[in-house]
Structure formats: C-alpha cells, structure tokens
Design an enzyme around this catalytic site. Structure first.
Site, PDB file in Angstrom:
ATOM      1  CE  LYS A   1      40.959  11.078 -31.300  1.00 15.83           C
ATOM      2  NZ  LYS A   1      41.503   9.723 -31.066  1.00 15.83           N
TER       3      LYS A   1
ATOM      4  N   GLY B   1      35.550   5.530 -38.771  1.00 17.42           N
ATOM      5  CA  GLY B   1      35.557   4.700 -37.569  1.00 17.42           C
ATOM      6  C   GLY B   1      34.311   3.849 -37.515  1.00 17.42           C
ATOM      7  CB  SER B   2      32.845   1.968 -34.744  1.00 19.26           C
ATOM      8  OG  SER B   2      32.710   3.011 -33.797  1.00 19.26           O
ATOM      9  CB  THR B   3      28.220   1.914 -37.533  1.00 19.54           C
ATOM     10  OG1 THR B   3      28.707   1.631 -38.852  1.00 19.54           O
ATOM     11  CG2 THR B   3      26.766   2.356 -37.639  1.00 19.54           C
TER      12      THR B   3
ATOM     13  N   GLY C   1      30.166   6.891 -35.104  1.00 16.16           N
ATOM     14  CA  GLY C   1      29.668   7.764 -36.185  1.00 16.16           C
ATOM     15  C   GLY C   1      28.288   8.313 -35.858  1.00 16.16           C
TER      16      GLY C   1
ATOM     17  CD  GLU D   1      34.032   7.187 -46.251  1.00 19.82           C
ATOM     18  OE1 GLU D   1      33.649   6.013 -46.391  1.00 19.82           O
ATOM     19  OE2 GLU D   1      33.808   8.082 -47.085  1.00 19.82           O
TER      20      GLU D   1
ATOM     21  CB  CYS E   1      36.252  -0.314 -43.384  1.00 18.24           C
ATOM     22  SG  CYS E   1      37.135   0.435 -44.745  1.00 18.24           S
TER      23      CYS E   1
ATOM     24  CD  GLU F   1      33.162  -3.186 -39.005  1.00 14.84           C
ATOM     25  OE1 GLU F   1      32.842  -2.338 -38.169  1.00 14.84           O
ATOM     26  OE2 GLU F   1      33.708  -2.903 -40.083  1.00 14.84           O
TER      27      GLU F   1
END
Ligand code: NAD
Length: 494
Positions: free
Chosen positions: A192, A245-247, A250, A267, A301, A398
C-alpha cells in the site's frame, strides 16, 4: 504547468494509461468508485487519477497473497529462482530508469537529478542486494544440554503474508526496501504505497508482471492510509506489517495488529541532531550540516533538523549556513538546474509554514528563508532559525521540511543530553577531528545510526531503524531479512 518540460515518451504513455490495482497477477478495478487525484507538487496541477482502494480490495489482495503463499510455486520455488526474479525486476527497472526517474520527480517534486542519481539507481541496487540473500538464509545447530543424544537445528521460514505500507518521501526506494527482503525470505505481499506518490509503485507492479513473478505474490493496492492502509493493518490474515511513516500512525498500528498479534516493524519519525564540536573542520561541517537538512527539501526521516554548535563557532556557522541557503536554487523538479524542489503537497507546505510561524511567535529568530515561494506549487525557502530553546515545538517536533534550528552550546558535557532531548532516536551526526571524543559521544547518543564527519549514510546492508519513538526493529542487512522470517527449532532424539 511544468508537465511539458522534457518528459519522455514512455512517461507520457504511462501517465495516459488508466491506473488500476494489481491483485492476483492482473490489473483490476477497485470494488468502489472512489479515486484520488495525483498532484504535481511544482504547480498543483492534476497529473493522474488513481484508484482509492477500499476494504474489499484489501480483502481480495490479502486472499490472493494467502493463496500464493500456501499453494503457488513461490513458497516452494527454489531460492535460486527467486534470486533470478529479483535480479530481473532490477534489470527491468534499470532499462526504464529515465521513465522511473521522471515519474518519481513528477509525483514527489524532488529534483530530477536526485531521482536519476539517487532514488532509481539505489532502488535497483537494493533489489540486487536482496536477490543475493535468497540463497543465504540459514539457521543454526545449537547444542542440546540434556542426557542422551540429540540433534537440534533452527530453520528460518518466511513469516507469511506481509503488508507493506510506505511513505511519500522516497517512494520507490521505500517500496523495494521492503519488497526485496520480503520476497527474498519467501513471503507474499500486499503493498500500500503513500496516496500522494503511488505512480512508481504502480509502474513497479507492471515490471513485476513482466518479470513473471507468479500471480498473487505481489499485490498493490493504492488508496488512503485511513482506509486501505488501516484495512491492511487490521486484517487477521496478514502475518506481518512492515511500516514506514509517521510516529502517530505507527502507534495506531499497534492497536490494529492486536487482533491476530501480527508482527510489526515500524520505521518512524526523527528529529536528528547534527553536532559541530570545537575542533571540527568547518569547511566540511557547514556544508555537511546544510545538506543534512536541505536534501529532498528536508523531507527525510534522518534529516539533521537540530544543529548544536560549539559557542566559539556559532556566528561563523550561522553565517556559512545562511550563505549556502541563499544559493539553493528552488524550482520544479523536472528542471535539471533545480537544487531544491517543492514539498510534496499543499498540506505539507502549510504544516511547515505553521511550524515556522510558531517559532516566530515563541520569540525565535528566522535568519534565512521562512517563506513560501511563488504563487503556484508547494515551495518553502530553506529556513534557518536561531535563538531557540529546548521547549519550542520547532526543537521538539518533526517538521519534515527544510527547517533547521541552531543552538549554541557552551558546556560540551551537555551535548549528549541535548542530543537525546526529544522523543525520537533515529540518527545523529558528529563533526570533529578527534575520533576518540566522537566515539565517546556516539556511545551516549540514543539513536539507531550515528555518523562521524558525514551526513547520514544508508545502504541495504547497513541496519537501519530507531531507538525510542523512532520505531521498532531494523531494516536492511541480516536483521532486515530476519524480520521477514519466523524461527523454528527442530529437535531430534538420535
Ligand atoms: P504517514 O504516517 O502519514 O503515512 C505513511 C503511510 O502510512 C502512507 O502509506 C499512509 O497512507 C499510511 N497510513 C496513514 N494512516 C494510516 C492508518 N491509519 N493505517 C495504516 N496506514 C496508514 O506518514 P507520511 O506523512 O506519509 O510520511 C512522513 C513520515 O514518515 C515522517 O514522520 C517520516 O519521518 C517518516 N519516515 C520514516 C522513515 C524511516 O525509515 N524511519 C522513512 C521515511 C519517512
């Protein structure tokens, strides 16, 4: 309209084709009618429309991947054959490098030179690296400490059906960094890609069919994260999710994985420090620090988004950085003279400008950039902010844009604590001539990668991932492939 700049015939042909989902070895329409417009970040024009896959599409893709895993030759195909197939996919991308590079730049906005010299060649190298691993997966023969005679061995078996969810900043590289080890380990997958940048993933699907990868081994469902991505993450017949992707997203996947306790590698984000020590070679450290944050318009990142400079060099470093920022040539990615392209979307542009605004409101000084550029496209100037304090949002969060915050450090003993003072732990860079000091500091920094006298470096053989809220697990190298396997112990009484 930047579409007209030197686009190759093949790229135009690809853009003119209808886009579909790849399920069970064939291109197919979504079960729903929803579509997503794909925008050119350089001018905001619509360059394509792709299907917005839904839960039904994910169900079909996961079923196909399951059938392929359980029954098709893929799971029993010899490792050597799998190796050839991965190599063939790499060859086919290589033969279409120009087109892949143009699609990546059109979709993401990054300079064409970067797509041509970094994204596409690196993607090819990544696939070739993983091709080599197919024939090298091995277990061990541990001793058995019991009376009698036993032979014990461990087997590394493919984890099963894997969902691969990727971000938009390095679209093809992110996809093959997951696809390569998954296929090398013998898994089947549903990919995806990020909704903002799905074009090279779709083209990759065509190449995979051309390479005669068996039906169902690779399925590709484009669509929104909250719909297609969430359905994949929650699916009880998916054995593992490999997510970049983003925290925030995640963390949401931890809940989604709960149903069948699927494996999860994450990640996630970063707020990585660059540290310039008093004895650093400033002629290298200053451009190094600039490149660490401005590459790919800061949408990296591991971007070195926080700079800590020994007090005595502070003014010189700021002056050097401001000069470099002024030289950056912003423009559409397809223009070969462009050094910095636009951000990926209007949403990302607004987010970055909002962060710069928050810094100003909190009393920081913007000494370079800080503004959008032009009246079309999603450009933001390379931005340098000083007079910050550790509590400010621009120091803690971030931003994922070309924004550097710079702090002068008087007491060098505080450096490790300052470097570690965010929720993230992805990467760090130290600039010094004293290797002993560099190693001592590297040991104290809680980050997955530390570079010394260099910006961040990565490669398919170098373990990559985060401490703290930058992620779970590692990609690349031995750890990377092991994360796509289950370990089985077989013990025989002799
Ligand atoms: P994002 O988390 O919004 O999206 C990433 C992917 O997840 C996309 O494919 C998206 O569609 C999907 N997604 C979104 N919501 C989902 C949900 N609820 N369930 C399942 N999937 C969902 O991140 P982004 O904005 O696309 O990418 C930027 C972020 O990625 C940054 O935080 C950056 O640091 C991080 N990133 C990390 C690495 C790394 O290796 N650590 C590499 C690149 C980017």
């Amino acid at each position: 309209m930047y579409l007209s700049i030197d686009l190759g015939e093949q790229t135009r042909a690809t853009l003119n084709r209808p886009f579909q989902l790849l399920i069970d070895g064939a291109w197919t329409d979504s079960q729903g009618d929803d579509t997503l417009d794909v925008f050119n970040p350089a001018d905001g024009s619509v360059i394509a429309t792709i299907p917005a896959g839904n839960k039904q599409d994910i169900d079909r893709a996961v079923s196909a991947a399951r059938r392929a895993f359980e029954s098709c030759p893929w799971s029993v195909m010899t490792p050597g054959h799998r190796a050839k197939m991965l190599w063939r996919i790499a060859d086919l991308i290589e033969a279409r490098q120009e087109e892949f590079a143009e699609l990546e730049t059109l979709d993401n906005g990054k300079p064409i030179m970067m797509s041509k010299k970094v994204d596409i060649p690196a993607s090819i190298a990544i696939l070739r690296y993983w091709s080599g691993w197919c024939t090298k997966i091995a277990g061990q023969t541990p001793v058995v400490d019991l009376p009698g005679e036993f032979l014990a061995m461990t087997l590394r078996e493919p984890v099963g059906v894997v969902g691969l969810i990727t971000p938009w900043n390095f679209p093809l590289m992110a996809a093959v960094s997951k696809l390569g080890p998954a296929l090398a380990a013998g898994c089947t997958v549903v990919l995806k890609p990020a909704e903002q940048t799905s074009l090279t993933a779709i083209r990759l699907g065509e190449v995979i069919l051309e390479a005669e990868v068996p039906a169902g081994v690779v399925n590709i469902v484009t669509g929104l994260g909250g719909v297609a991505g969430a359905a994949l993450a929650e699916h009880d017949d998916v054995d593992k999710i490999s997510f970049t992707g983003s925290t925030a997203v995640g963390k949401s996947l931890i809940g989604a994985a709960r149903g069948n306790l699927k494996r999860l590698t994450l990640e996630l984000g970063g707020k990585s420090p660059t540290i310039i020590l008093p004895d650093a070679d400033l002629a290298k450290a200053i451009p190094g620090a600039a490149n660490a944050i401005f590459l790919n318009s800061g949408q990296v990142c591991v971007a070195g988004s926080r700079l800590y400079v020994a007090q005595r060099h502070f003014d010189e470093v700021i002056e050097g950085l401001v000069k470099i920022a002024a030289r950056y040539r912003l423009g559409p990615g397809l223009d070969p003279t462009t050094i910095m392209g636009p951000l990926v979307s209007d949403k990302q542009q607004k987010r970055v400008l909002d962060y710069i605004g928050s810094a100003r409101a909190e009393g920081a000084n913007v000494v370079a950039g800080g503004n959008p550029v032009g009246d079309q496209g999603y450009f933001v100037e390379p931005t340098i902010i000083r007079d910050v304090n550790p509590q400010m949002r621009v120091v803690q969060e971030e931003i994922f844009g070309p924004v550097l915050v710079v702090t002068a450090v008087e007491d060098l003993d505080e450096l490790a604590a300052l470097a570690n003072d965010t929720i993230y732990g992805l990467s760090a860079s130290i600039w010094t001539r004293d290797i002993s000091i560099a190693y001592k500091l590297a040991k104290k920094i809680r980050a997955g990668t530390v570079t010394i006298n260099s910006g961040s470096i990565t490669g398919p053989n170098l373990p990559f991932g985060g401490f703290k809220q930058s992620g779970w697990g590692r990609e690349n190298g031995v750890e990377g492939i092991e994360s796509f396997t289950e370990l089985k112990t077989v013990i025989t009484a002799l």
